[in-house]
Design an enzyme around this catalytic site. Structure first.
Site, PDB file in Angstrom:
ATOM      1  N   HIS A   1      -6.403  -7.163  -0.306  1.00  9.62           N
ATOM      2  CA  HIS A   1      -6.528  -5.736  -0.565  1.00  9.62           C
ATOM      3  C   HIS A   1      -5.621  -5.334  -1.729  1.00  9.62           C
ATOM      4  O   HIS A   1      -4.478  -5.762  -1.810  1.00  9.62           O
ATOM      5  CB  HIS A   1      -6.163  -4.937   0.691  1.00  9.62           C
ATOM      6  CG  HIS A   1      -6.948  -5.340   1.893  1.00  9.62           C
ATOM      7  ND1 HIS A   1      -6.495  -6.275   2.798  1.00  9.62           N
ATOM      8  CD2 HIS A   1      -8.170  -4.954   2.322  1.00  9.62           C
ATOM      9  CE1 HIS A   1      -7.404  -6.444   3.750  1.00  9.62           C
ATOM     10  NE2 HIS A   1      -8.425  -5.658   3.482  1.00  9.62           N
TER      11      HIS A   1
ATOM     12  N   HIS B   1       0.819  -1.217   0.000  1.00  4.74           N
ATOM     13  CA  HIS B   1       0.000   0.000   0.000  1.00  4.74           C
ATOM     14  C   HIS B   1       0.853   1.267   0.000  1.00  4.74           C
ATOM     15  O   HIS B   1       0.310   2.370  -0.170  1.00  4.74           O
ATOM     16  CB  HIS B   1      -0.925   0.025   1.215  1.00  4.74           C
ATOM     17  CG  HIS B   1      -1.969  -1.041   1.218  1.00  4.74           C
ATOM     18  ND1 HIS B   1      -2.835  -1.240   0.161  1.00  4.74           N
ATOM     19  CD2 HIS B   1      -2.294  -1.986   2.149  1.00  4.74           C
ATOM     20  CE1 HIS B   1      -3.646  -2.259   0.439  1.00  4.74           C
ATOM     21  NE2 HIS B   1      -3.334  -2.721   1.634  1.00  4.74           N
TER      22      HIS B   1
ATOM     23  N   ASP C   1      -2.852 -10.433  -2.438  1.00  4.05           N
ATOM     24  CA  ASP C   1      -3.420  -9.986  -1.174  1.00  4.05           C
ATOM     25  C   ASP C   1      -4.909  -9.703  -1.341  1.00  4.05           C
ATOM     26  O   ASP C   1      -5.371  -9.371  -2.440  1.00  4.05           O
ATOM     27  CB  ASP C   1      -2.689  -8.714  -0.732  1.00  4.05           C
ATOM     28  CG  ASP C   1      -2.962  -8.321   0.704  1.00  4.05           C
ATOM     29  OD1 ASP C   1      -2.104  -8.597   1.563  1.00  4.05           O
ATOM     30  OD2 ASP C   1      -4.018  -7.715   0.980  1.00  4.05           O
TER      31      ASP C   1
ATOM     32  N   ASP D   1      -4.327 -12.755   3.624  1.00  5.85           N
ATOM     33  CA  ASP D   1      -5.604 -12.374   4.225  1.00  5.85           C
ATOM     34  C   ASP D   1      -6.791 -12.799   3.370  1.00  5.85           C
ATOM     35  O   ASP D   1      -7.934 -12.432   3.645  1.00  5.85           O
ATOM     36  CB  ASP D   1      -5.652 -10.874   4.515  1.00  5.85           C
ATOM     37  CG  ASP D   1      -5.115 -10.021   3.380  1.00  5.85           C
ATOM     38  OD1 ASP D   1      -4.785 -10.575   2.318  1.00  5.85           O
ATOM     39  OD2 ASP D   1      -5.022  -8.787   3.562  1.00  5.85           O
TER      40      ASP D   1
END
Length: 345
Positions: A200, A162, A198, A287
């Site tokens: 996200h 990120h 991931d 995740d």
């Protein structure tokens, strides 16, 4: 497979974060790496400290003023008041549309907001050392591939995908996957692919390489209409300028099960294969596990082994970089299933 640890990771250990408007204990904490290292040890894997400095790659994926701020942020925080050693700084203002971001403010909290995309990425005394150690591990993995290794794994935290050219966010400070990709390019690889699995979207990695044709970015992730980071990761983001056509997003709705996720993985792998890359960097977020507290997919251990096996069939030197995964007790086992699937294929 060579495995690199970050000996400074435990120094980044903030007490709490903001999540859904509440102050809660940090999901991203040193126990995550501890569980991964314990699982690797149980599997008989040897773990080593970083062997290479990431400075050269960092200078090409992050802005100089952002690196300077991050390296000095905790000292600046303490300079305001010695009592701040027992407090966590959080941004409270951001340069959104129509506001200027080219001028660095004199106020520390304003500077923190300038370099943050959210208020859920808290700083601690050891944040810079931990982030830099993770970037060094990523650079070391890249150099292992350049030296002829088939694969390498960065068992490190904090995560990185990120973190953009000049901002932190989503628990990320330095973009480890981007560092690995850039280190590969600096070492002679002509074309590199980054595959982000991931839950996200890796908004920072996309932003760093969005206008480049030498680094392909492919991501399968939760739909940003409902899932963090919300403002990037849509299917119509395909690259710009020289990078047009070298960015592929495969957003999936929350609740997506293993079969649909594996179908999307196949599309992603076909895109990577078509890029004719010299090496692959995998942002290995775990995740996507069905029991993850802040994920929304339903993968189980068997699917993680299938992920590893499918990546092996790409036939590329591969650097795995640990990203998210917040079901800490299961994180190490899930990581090992990916690596074992890769090596057994």
């Amino acid at each position: 497979m060579r495995i690199f640890n970050n000996p400074d990771q435990s120094g980044h250990n903030p007490r709490d974060e903001f999540y859904r408007g509440q102050r809660v204990p940090c999901f991203e904490n040193p126990t995550r790496a501890d569980h991964v290292l314990q699982a690797l040890a149980a599997a008989g894997a040897a773990v080593e400290a970083p062997t290479h400095d990431s400075a050269a790659a960092l200078a090409q994926v992050h802005a100089p003023r952002y690196l300077a701020f991050l390296q000095d942020a905790w000292r600046q925080w303490l300079a305001l008041d010695a009592a701040n050693a027992n407090l966590q700084p959080f941004p409270s203002v951001w340069p959104v549309r129509t506001l200027r971001s080219d001028v660095e403010p004199g106020n520390f909290i304003a500077r923190l907001g300038l370099y943050s995309m959210d208020n859920g990425t808290p700083l601690a005394a050891g944040t810079w050392a931990a982030a830099k150690g993770g970037a060094d591990a990523a650079a070391s993995a890249a150099h292992a591939l350049l030296a002829g290794e088939r694969a390498a794994f960065c068992a490190t935290r904090p995560p990185g995908h990120h973190a953009g050219p000049d901002f932190m966010g989503g628990y990320c400070f330095l973009n480890n996957a981007a560092v690995a990709a850039q280190a590969l390019r600096l070492g002679g690889a002509q074309r590199v692919a980054v595959l982000d699995v991931d839950y996200h979207h890796g908004n920072g990695t996309q932003a760093i390489f969005y206008d480049r044709a030498d680094v392909l970015f492919v991501s399968l992730h939760g739909d940003p209409l409902t899932e963090y980071p919300f403002y990037l990761g849509h299917a119509d983001e395909t690259g710009a300028g020289e990078g047009a056509g070298f960015n592929l997003n495969l957003p999936l709705p929350a609740g997506t099960g293993a079969a649909a996720w594996l179908d999307a993985l196949e599309v992603a792998c076909q895109c990577v294969a078509a890029h004719r890359a010299d090496a692959l960097v995998v942002s290995l977020g775990l995740d996507t596990f069905g029991g993850d507290p802040i994920g929304g997919f339903g993968l189980q251990q068997g699917e993680f082994a299938r992920l590893g096996a499918r990546l092996r069939r790409l036939g590329l030197p591969t650097a795995f970089v640990l990203e998210g995964g917040y079901a800490s007790a299961e994180l190490g086992h899930n990581a090992c299933h990916v690596l074992e699937g890769f090596e057994a294929a």
